[in-house]
Scaffold this motif. Structure first.
Motif, PDB file in Angstrom:
ATOM      1  N   VAL A   1     -33.777  -5.074 -27.127  1.00 37.46           N
ATOM      2  CA  VAL A   1     -33.828  -4.484 -28.205  1.00 37.46           C
ATOM      3  C   VAL A   1     -33.003  -5.567 -29.403  1.00 37.46           C
ATOM      4  CG1 VAL A   1     -32.253  -3.422 -29.473  1.00 37.46           C
ATOM      5  CG2 VAL A   1     -33.674  -2.060 -27.786  1.00 37.46           C
ATOM      6  N   ILE A   2     -32.390  -6.443 -28.481  1.00 36.87           N
ATOM      7  CA  ILE A   2     -31.697  -7.604 -29.410  1.00 36.87           C
ATOM      8  C   ILE A   2     -32.741  -8.189 -29.668  1.00 36.87           C
ATOM      9  CG2 ILE A   2     -29.962  -9.590 -29.451  1.00 36.87           C
ATOM     10  CD1 ILE A   2     -27.793  -7.328 -28.327  1.00 36.87           C
ATOM     11  N   GLU A   3     -33.628  -8.756 -28.873  1.00 34.80           N
ATOM     12  CA  GLU A   3     -34.679 -10.049 -28.692  1.00 34.80           C
ATOM     13  C   GLU A   3     -35.557  -9.556 -29.717  1.00 34.80           C
ATOM     14  OE1 GLU A   3     -34.825 -12.363 -28.214  1.00 34.80           O
ATOM     15  OE2 GLU A   3     -36.919 -13.100 -28.665  1.00 34.80           O
ATOM     16  N   VAL A   4     -36.051  -8.253 -30.173  1.00 38.98           N
ATOM     17  CA  VAL A   4     -37.130  -7.439 -31.271  1.00 38.98           C
ATOM     18  C   VAL A   4     -35.726  -7.270 -32.466  1.00 38.98           C
ATOM     19  CG1 VAL A   4     -38.085  -5.651 -32.397  1.00 38.98           C
ATOM     20  CG2 VAL A   4     -38.142  -5.780 -29.917  1.00 38.98           C
ATOM     21  N   LEU A   5     -34.765  -7.530 -31.860  1.00 34.66           N
ATOM     22  CA  LEU A   5     -34.192  -7.476 -33.564  1.00 34.66           C
ATOM     23  C   LEU A   5     -33.891  -8.487 -34.638  1.00 34.66           C
ATOM     24  CD1 LEU A   5     -31.130  -4.992 -33.353  1.00 34.66           C
ATOM     25  CD2 LEU A   5     -32.696  -4.166 -35.000  1.00 34.66           C
ATOM     26  N   ARG A   6     -34.222  -9.718 -33.506  1.00 37.23           N
ATOM     27  CA  ARG A   6     -33.885 -11.266 -33.271  1.00 37.23           C
ATOM     28  C   ARG A   6     -35.178 -11.990 -33.890  1.00 37.23           C
ATOM     29  NH1 ARG A   6     -34.446 -15.701 -32.318  1.00 37.23           N
ATOM     30  NH2 ARG A   6     -36.612 -15.366 -30.958  1.00 37.23           N
ATOM     31  N   SER A   7     -35.965 -11.221 -33.520  1.00 39.13           N
ATOM     32  CA  SER A   7     -37.676 -10.995 -34.205  1.00 39.13           C
ATOM     33  C   SER A   7     -37.794 -10.827 -35.151  1.00 39.13           C
ATOM     34  CB  SER A   7     -38.601 -11.232 -33.217  1.00 39.13           C
ATOM     35  OG  SER A   7     -38.925 -10.202 -33.276  1.00 39.13           O
ATOM     36  N   ARG A   8     -37.192  -9.734 -35.771  1.00 40.55           N
ATOM     37  CA  ARG A   8     -37.216  -9.469 -37.752  1.00 40.55           C
ATOM     38  C   ARG A   8     -36.450 -10.282 -38.190  1.00 40.55           C
ATOM     39  NH1 ARG A   8     -37.979  -2.815 -36.764  1.00 40.55           N
ATOM     40  NH2 ARG A   8     -38.628  -3.088 -39.357  1.00 40.55           N
ATOM     41  N   GLY A   9     -35.777 -10.909 -37.235  1.00 39.44           N
ATOM     42  CA  GLY A   9     -34.607 -12.033 -38.804  1.00 39.44           C
ATOM     43  C   GLY A   9     -33.492 -10.235 -38.830  1.00 39.44           C
ATOM     44  N   LEU A  10     -33.364  -9.426 -37.795  1.00 39.38           N
ATOM     45  CA  LEU A  10     -31.812  -8.677 -38.441  1.00 39.38           C
ATOM     46  C   LEU A  10     -30.770  -9.027 -37.631  1.00 39.38           C
ATOM     47  CD1 LEU A  10     -33.717  -5.293 -38.624  1.00 39.38           C
ATOM     48  CD2 LEU A  10     -33.030  -6.557 -40.368  1.00 39.38           C
ATOM     49  N   LEU A  11     -30.702 -10.169 -36.810  1.00 41.02           N
ATOM     50  CA  LEU A  11     -30.073 -10.813 -35.598  1.00 41.02           C
ATOM     51  C   LEU A  11     -30.197 -12.183 -35.808  1.00 41.02           C
ATOM     52  CD1 LEU A  11     -29.234  -7.764 -32.572  1.00 41.02           C
ATOM     53  CD2 LEU A  11     -28.369  -8.017 -34.428  1.00 41.02           C
ATOM     54  N   GLU A  12     -28.696 -12.591 -35.338  1.00 51.04           N
ATOM     55  CA  GLU A  12     -29.530 -13.684 -35.344  1.00 51.04           C
ATOM     56  C   GLU A  12     -28.356 -13.997 -34.027  1.00 51.04           C
ATOM     57  OE1 GLU A  12     -28.393 -15.520 -39.758  1.00 51.04           O
ATOM     58  OE2 GLU A  12     -27.176 -15.473 -38.558  1.00 51.04           O
ATOM     59  N   VAL A  13     -29.318 -15.029 -33.017  1.00 50.89           N
ATOM     60  CA  VAL A  13     -27.728 -15.285 -31.757  1.00 50.89           C
ATOM     61  C   VAL A  13     -27.153 -16.617 -32.253  1.00 50.89           C
ATOM     62  CG1 VAL A  13     -28.096 -16.050 -29.150  1.00 50.89           C
ATOM     63  CG2 VAL A  13     -29.889 -14.117 -30.767  1.00 50.89           C
ATOM     64  N   VAL A  14     -26.060 -16.342 -32.179  1.00 52.06           N
ATOM     65  CA  VAL A  14     -25.482 -18.245 -31.602  1.00 52.06           C
ATOM     66  C   VAL A  14     -24.383 -18.449 -30.049  1.00 52.06           C
ATOM     67  CG1 VAL A  14     -24.501 -17.778 -34.213  1.00 52.06           C
ATOM     68  CG2 VAL A  14     -22.637 -16.323 -32.311  1.00 52.06           C
TER      69      VAL A  14
END
Lengths: 496, 555
Positions: free
Chosen positions: A169-182
């Motif tokens: 899910v996190i990967e999906v959110l990241r691809s939608r630009g809603l999450l960033e991974v640091v």
């Protein structure tokens, strides 16, 4: 290097790691010792080199809400908002009206329609040129919303600890630009078996011994750290004599060995001693402004010679050169232009033979100042006076001096000085530079000696010392004899 | 500068170039530069007769024994019927004149070049840049005797100067011609300018500035009129013999000229020769060699002398007519030595037994310098001549700094009156180098005492580092003085060089022998020094006296 030779600080660090259970984050280790993380870096690397600890770098990933993600966490994802708006319009409505009602911005439109369709929630129908939305599925909340809200609350959520499902899910959110991974790196230190043993047995090491440690015998409790003896030490410079002055001292030793006594005289001379007493006519070109330095202030003074002598000098000039001698010219000050001034003062002072003296000092003459010419230089002047002295002794003396200075061959030619007759120029042979003119000599004229009541002969010679010094010291620029550069004096100036 | 083929033709005998080159240095002509045909020589100042090729060839001829009766060749053949009349108006400007006539000369381009060279060299040396004496040579055939020497108001003077296109008056000549600008200073202040003219008012020259174009000498000139005007009768007559002899060597026949002063006639060239008695014993005493009578005569003839008589213990000779340098017998004895050959003398060491001794001040200097080196200071050695701006310690009175009247540049215009300034300058020039820098200088400064500038020996030392303390200089000073058995104390004082409260007089046995302190940051900023400096300066003469008293007292 043996593990036993650790500095006290290193040993303390090793023991602290053991106490923390043999494994710790470096940041935690530093915190536990009450110091900054940077302070433990160097000792840790040393411990690592010695195989007492291992240090791993660990990469950690964290999820963080983007600006848009934060908005969505509060107000819902675009497809959620779209569905809500459709519900209010009783499940059907014109596309743009619905979008407007759902408060979906232009840039969100595509995502809202796309995701709603993909999830099977809506249908889009075309009718009379209008696009109509129709609700076909039902959902209160998409699963992403929950995770987004969680991340938003925590600020950071470490990804590696999560279940695979959530990770997706996190990967999906990241691809939608809603999450960033640091990413964050962290170092973990772990003590080795050797480290454990060392921490139990080792003595602290010392860099420098001191008197207290020796007196108390406490040095036995330390291991003395070896140095890298191949490393370069810091540079220090010894105090040294000036090479040129050392050369002048050597010349003095040479004259001393030949039985000469040293005399000194002032830099500022009366013209009387510098010229008149040496039978140099008052209209002689050497007395013109191009050849000697006059003083602006003070201009003149009382000549330090007895009147009778001055009177005799005057007579010699008037008789020998045929002009009216002027005392006021003789009273003027001049920078000594020849050390012969000291020799004539010596004769005036001593008079009784045998006389064998020298003067090694500065003289001043106007000239261009460049690599070859100086306005301030050294002369070595010598005189020998006695009844038995003659021209051959003059040549013999010069030959010996030349030889002692390292010149095997000497050659003489006639010369001219107003105060000597016969006069000689001396040349010495240098293996590389050939014949060098460096000597002027002669027998003092009767006009010089008569006023002193001297009835024996006096040989006099002068050597230009600077040229010889340059040869001996290997210098090409005469100004280097008075160098203002400390690095030249510290270094191998003239090989000394 | 002489031309070898010209020199050979003047020698009038086949002499190889090698022989000429070999002889030159032994007759007072040292070779400066040797080209294919041209040779540049340096001639000793006492021998104006060697200032051109004619005289050099003459000396070589004599030396090799070429030609008969070298003496009489240069004596005037008689007195010409040409008179020079001197007007008393020249008295206040340029009182003396001497003249000569030379007939039948054979001039080549090279001959003219040599005569001009001789003339210029005489002008610059004995002529004291033409003020004392100046020479003019004219084509006699373009002159209508008698010749008048007089002084005229510059406005009344009108002629065409040498190398000019038009006639000019006296003022214009001084102001506008190149020679006028060079030598105008000699007569510029006078109401009347000297003038040499003939009976038709044709101008020969305006001494000492320039000749007229009309009387110019060319390769076609046969007969010459020569004049020398000046301030000293003796010098102009001496120089005339030199010029005359050179013209005789160019084939000329020399005649005297009657010069009429107010109520007094002189026939010039005068005979300037001297009759000198040479005592054989004196020759032996001076030269250290016993020479036979014949040998001495032969040696003197080779130097151009005329032998008058020989006797048991002395000979009498007459000096060559063109020799101006001979004052008495030692000058002739030098010619004997030159003729004998300086390098033919045996070398002997003087049989005088003496004990060598260094000056007390030198011994003390060595001791102090060694101690300073032992204390880790690098010795430096700087010029005594300094720029006044570099002497940052201002003397009590302006007149206390000795100023040079004719400095070669402002960098060397005063004599240093302290060493500290020199040390600070040294540190400034080396500020980019590694520190610490510990330097010292031991040497003389010039101070004025009772109106007379005297040498005073000083010792100054400086330490410069990222951080330095007053104590660093103090401990070095104490260590130095204690090694000399002296016990210093410090007394606070004020100085513009040092920081207030960190500056002291150095007192030894109640005598103030110097100062010590921490250089003030204002001074450092002014010198653009970035590292602090502590230093001290001692009067080494005073310290030596105290040391000497201590040593004498305790021994």
């Amino acid at each position: 290097m043996s593990a036993l030779e650790l500095r006290e600080s290193e040993l303390r660090l090793l023991r602290q790691i053991a106490q923390l259970g043999g494994r710790a984050l470096v940041s935690d280790l530093a915190k536990s010792m009450g110091v900054d993380e940077s302070a433990v870096h160097t000792p840790l690397m040393l411990l690592k080199q010695r195989g007492l600890v291992t240090v791993h770098e660990r990469r950690r990933e964290f999820a963080r809400c983007s600006e848009e993600g934060m908005m969505c966490a509060h107000h819902g994802l675009p497809e959620e908002r779209l569905l809500q708006a459709l519900e209010i319009s009783k499940g059907k409505g014109e596309l743009y009206e619905i979008l407007k009602r759902a408060d979906i911005k232009d840039e969100e439109t595509e995502a809202a329609l796309g995701w709603a369709r993909r999830r099977g929630l809506i249908n889009i129908l075309a009718k009379n040129g209008e696009k109509i939305l129709e609700k076909v599925g039902d959902i209160r909340e998409v699963p992403e919303r929950k995770i987004l809200q969680e991340v938003c609350e925590k600020g950071l959520m470490e990804i590696s600890d999560l279940q695979d499902e959530v990770k997706r899910v996190i990967e999906v959110l990241r691809s939608r630009g809603l999450l960033e991974v640091v990413e964050k790196y962290e170092r973990v230190v772990e003590i080795t078996q050797a480290g454990i043993e060392t921490s139990k047995k080792a003595k602290p090491a010392l860099t420098k011994l001191n008197a207290d440690l020796i007196k108390s015998g406490a040095w036995r409790g330390y291991a003395i750290q070896p140095y890298d003896v191949k490393a370069n030490p810091p540079r220090i410079y010894p105090g040294k004599k000036h090479p040129y002055l050392e050369f002048l001292d050597e010349l003095r030793e040479l004259l001393l060995a030949m039985g000469f006594e040293e005399e000194v005289g002032p830099f500022v001379e009366f013209e009387f001693w510098n010229f008149d007493a040496l039978f140099q006519a008052q209209n002689h070109p050497a007395r013109e402004v191009h050849d000697s330095f006059y003083l602006e202030s003070p201009r003149e003074g009382e000549i330090d010679a007895d009147e009778e002598y001055i009177e005799c000098v005057k007579k010699e000039h008037e008789h020998g050169w045929g002009y009216k001698w002027d005392l006021s010219i003789a009273r003027r000050f001049v920078l000594r232009s020849q050390t012969t001034a000291v020799s004539i003062r010596t004769l005036h002072k001593r008079r009784r033979p045998p006389i064998k003296t020298f003067c090694l000092s500065k003289v001043f003459r106007p000239d261009v100042v460049d690599a070859k010419h100086s306005i301030e230089f050294h002369q070595l002047d010598g005189i020998i006076g006695d009844y038995c002295i003659n021209f051959k002794h003059l040549l013999g003396t010069l030959a010996i001096i030349a030889k002692k200075l390292g010149f095997e061959e000497i050659r003489f030619t006639p010369g001219y000085f107003p105060f000597t007759e016969p006069s000689v120029e001396g040349f010495v042979k240098h293996p590389r530079l050939g014949w060098i003119e460096c000597l002027g000599a002669g027998l003092f004229r009767p006009e010089v000696l008569r006023p002193l009541n001297i009835d024996y002969q006096v040989i006099a010679w002068g050597i230009g010392v600077d040229r010889l010094a340059m040869i001996k010291l290997g210098l090409n620029d005469i100004r280097d004899l008075h160098t203002m550069r400390l690095d030249k004096l510290r270094g191998n100036y003239g090989g000394r | 500068m002489v031309n070898i083929p010209d020199l050979m033709s003047l020698i009038k005998r086949n002499v190889s170039r090698e022989t000429i080159i070999e002889i030159l240095p032994s007759i007072k002509c040292s070779i400066e530069e040797e080209g294919d045909d041209e040779v540049v020589l340096e001639v000793t100042a006492d021998r104006p007769d060697l200032f051109s090729a004619e005289g050099i060839a003459r000396a070589i001829r004599n030396y090799l024994g070429i030609g008969r009766d070298p003496y009489r060749t240069y004596v005037p053949l008689g007195t010409s019927n040409i008179n020079v009349i001197v007007n008393e108006s020249v008295k206040d400007v340029r009182p003396f004149i001497a003249c000569a006539i030379v007939r039948d000369v054979k001039l080549t381009e090279e001959a003219i070049r040599q005569i001009v060279q001789l003339q210029e060299k005489l002008h610059m040396s004995y002529g004291l840049r033409r003020r004392m004496a100046s020479i003019g040579i004219y084509d006699l055939d373009k002159v209508k005797p008698p010749i008048y020497y007089e002084a005229r108001p510059p406005s009344e003077i009108k002629f065409k100067p040498l190398d000019e296109d038009e006639a000019m008056d006296g003022y214009s000549i001084v102001r506008e011609t190149s020679k006028g600008r060079e030598y105008g200073w000699i007569i510029e202040g006078c109401k009347r300018y000297p003038l040499l003219r003939d009976s038709t008012n044709g101008v020969l020259s305006m001494p000492p500035i320039v000749n007229s174009e009309d009387t110019k000498v060319t390769v076609n000139t046969k007969n010459l009129f020569v004049d020398i005007t000046g301030l000293n009768d003796r010098i102009i007559n001496q120089l005339l013999t030199v010029i005359a002899a050179a013209l005789v060597d160019r084939g000329g026949k020399l005649y005297k000229v009657k010069v009429s002063y107010d109520g007094r006639d002189v026939a010039t060239p005068l005979d300037i020769t001297k009759v000198v008695r040479i005592d054989y014993k004196k020759v032996a005493n001076v030269l250290g060699v016993r020479l036979e009578t014949e040998k001495i005569s032969e040696l003197l003839i080779r130097m151009g002398y005329d032998l008058l008589s020989l006797s048991q213990d002395a000979l009498v000779c007459r000096t060559p007519p063109y020799r101006v340098d001979i004052i008495n017998d030692v000058d002739v004895i030098e010619d004997v030595a030159i003729s004998y050959g300086y390098n033919n003398f045996e070398l002997e060491y003087p049989p005088v037994l003496t004990i060598g001794k260094l000056h007390e001040k030198t011994k003390f200097a060595k001791k102090v310098r060694e101690l300073m080196v032992g204390l880790g200071f690098q010795e430096i050695y700087t010029y005594v001549l300094s720029s006044s701006s570099s002497l940052i310690i201002k003397p009590a009175h302006r007149s206390d700094v000795v100023k040079v009247g004719n400095p070669v540049s402002s960098e060397y215009e005063v004599l240093r009156n302290n060493l500290s300034s020199k040390l600070l300058l040294f540190l400034t020039l080396n500020k980019h180098l590694e520190h610490p820098q510990r330097i010292f200088e031991y040497g003389d400064v010039i101070v004025v005492e009772k109106g007379r500038p005297i040498n005073q020996t000083r010792l100054a030392a400086a330490i410069s580092n990222y951080e330095v303390s007053f104590e660093d200089a103090q401990s070095a000073l104490y260590s130095l003085l204690r090694s000399l058995k002296l016990e210093p104390t410090l007394e606070p004082c004020d100085s513009e060089l040092y920081l207030k409260g960190r500056c002291a007089y150095i007192i030894v046995s109640n005598k103030n022998v110097g100062t010590l302190g921490e250089v003030s940051p204002e001074v450092l900023e002014r010198l653009k020094l970035e590292y602090p400096v502590v230093m001290f300066e001692l009067n080494a003469d005073d310290v030596y006296e105290l040391y000497n008293m201590e040593v004498t007292f305790n021994s």
